[in-house]
Enzyme design. Structure first.
Site, PDB file in Angstrom:
ATOM      1  CG  HIS A   1      -0.114  -0.052   2.546  1.00  0.00           C
ATOM      2  ND1 HIS A   1       0.447   1.173   3.181  1.00  0.00           N
ATOM      3  CD2 HIS A   1       0.271  -1.081   3.302  1.00  0.00           C
ATOM      4  CE1 HIS A   1       1.082   0.882   4.224  1.00  0.00           C
ATOM      5  NE2 HIS A   1       0.957  -0.508   4.444  1.00  0.00           N
TER       6      HIS A   1
ATOM      7  CD  GLU B   1       1.004  -4.639   8.407  1.00  0.00           C
ATOM      8  OE1 GLU B   1       1.852  -5.781   8.441  1.00  0.00           O
ATOM      9  OE2 GLU B   1       1.609  -3.623   8.435  1.00  0.00           O
TER      10      GLU B   1
END
Length: 219
Positions: free
Chosen positions: A12, A92
């Site tokens: 990201h 994550e």
């Protein structure tokens, strides 16, 4: 089996947590947004992605975090060519829920001493835990290749550690090899390319910050 020609992984863009780690005390990790710089990074990455994929079909998987969704949207891929799915196993590494900055900083020091793969954050995950769920995703991904109409491209929008662990699992790296590698920068990508030998090869290596030290014959 219709294996894709390329599997592209992208981290990201820059998020609020990348520039201010006190935000984790006020906002859940999964809810953090991209910064303006992070959006521009993702848009620039999108130019490269569109050139890479051309008019070919793409099967995309996106971590359920806000910043990865925003990154995927900023890539600007043609929706007529992309089949996109949210994939929670690509999230994550969990570092706990509400995170107190000094406590996390202290735990990161402990992790550096203990090892990034094996150290488990309090109320969170170790790298080994993430490796296990990435492995489960890979089993599902591999089964999807049984479809003769599977697209020639796979795109995975995820996080730095998850990218490294995906490649570790796919390429059969040892723990020692994993430990010596650094995360990619924000909006940076890596691609696994199918070669004429029938094997996938990484388009370029991850940066190393140390020399791997193996415990035995697998190093």
């Amino acid at each position: 089996m219709s294996r894709p020609r390329r599997i592209v992984l992208i981290r990201h863009g820059e998020s609020e947590g990348n520039v201010d780690d006190t935000v984790y005390e006020r906002e859940p990790d999964h809810a953090l947004s991209l910064t303006e710089r992070g959006r521009k990074q993702a848009e620039e990455a999108g130019v490269r992605m569109r050139e890479l994929f051309g008019d070919e079909q793409v099967s995309a998987y996106v971590s359920p975090y806000r910043r990865t969704h925003q990154t995927f949207q900023a890539l600007g891929l043609d929706p007529r060519l992309v089949r996109v799915r949210e994939e929670p196993r690509l999230r994550e590494q969990d570092w706990g829920n509400w995170q107190e900055r000094e406590d996390v900083r202290k735990q990161k020091v402990y992790r550096d001493a203990y090892g990034h793969f094996f150290y488990r954050f309090a109320q969170g995950e170790s790298g080994a835990d993430v490796y296990d769920r990435v492995g489960a995703f890979l089993e599902s991904l591999w089964r999807s290749f049984e479809d003769p109409a599977h697209p020639p491209n796979v795109l995975i929008v995820t996080h730095g550690l998850t990218m490294r662990l995906f490649c570790m699992r796919w390429l059969h790296w040892t723990v020692a090899e994993f430990e010596c590698l650094s995360n990619p920068d924000n909006a940076e990508s890596r691609a696994l390319l199918l070669g004429p030998d029938g094997r996938y090869h990484l388009d370029r290596p991850f940066e190393r910050w140390c020399t791997p030290e193996s415990y035995g014959f697998t190093g």
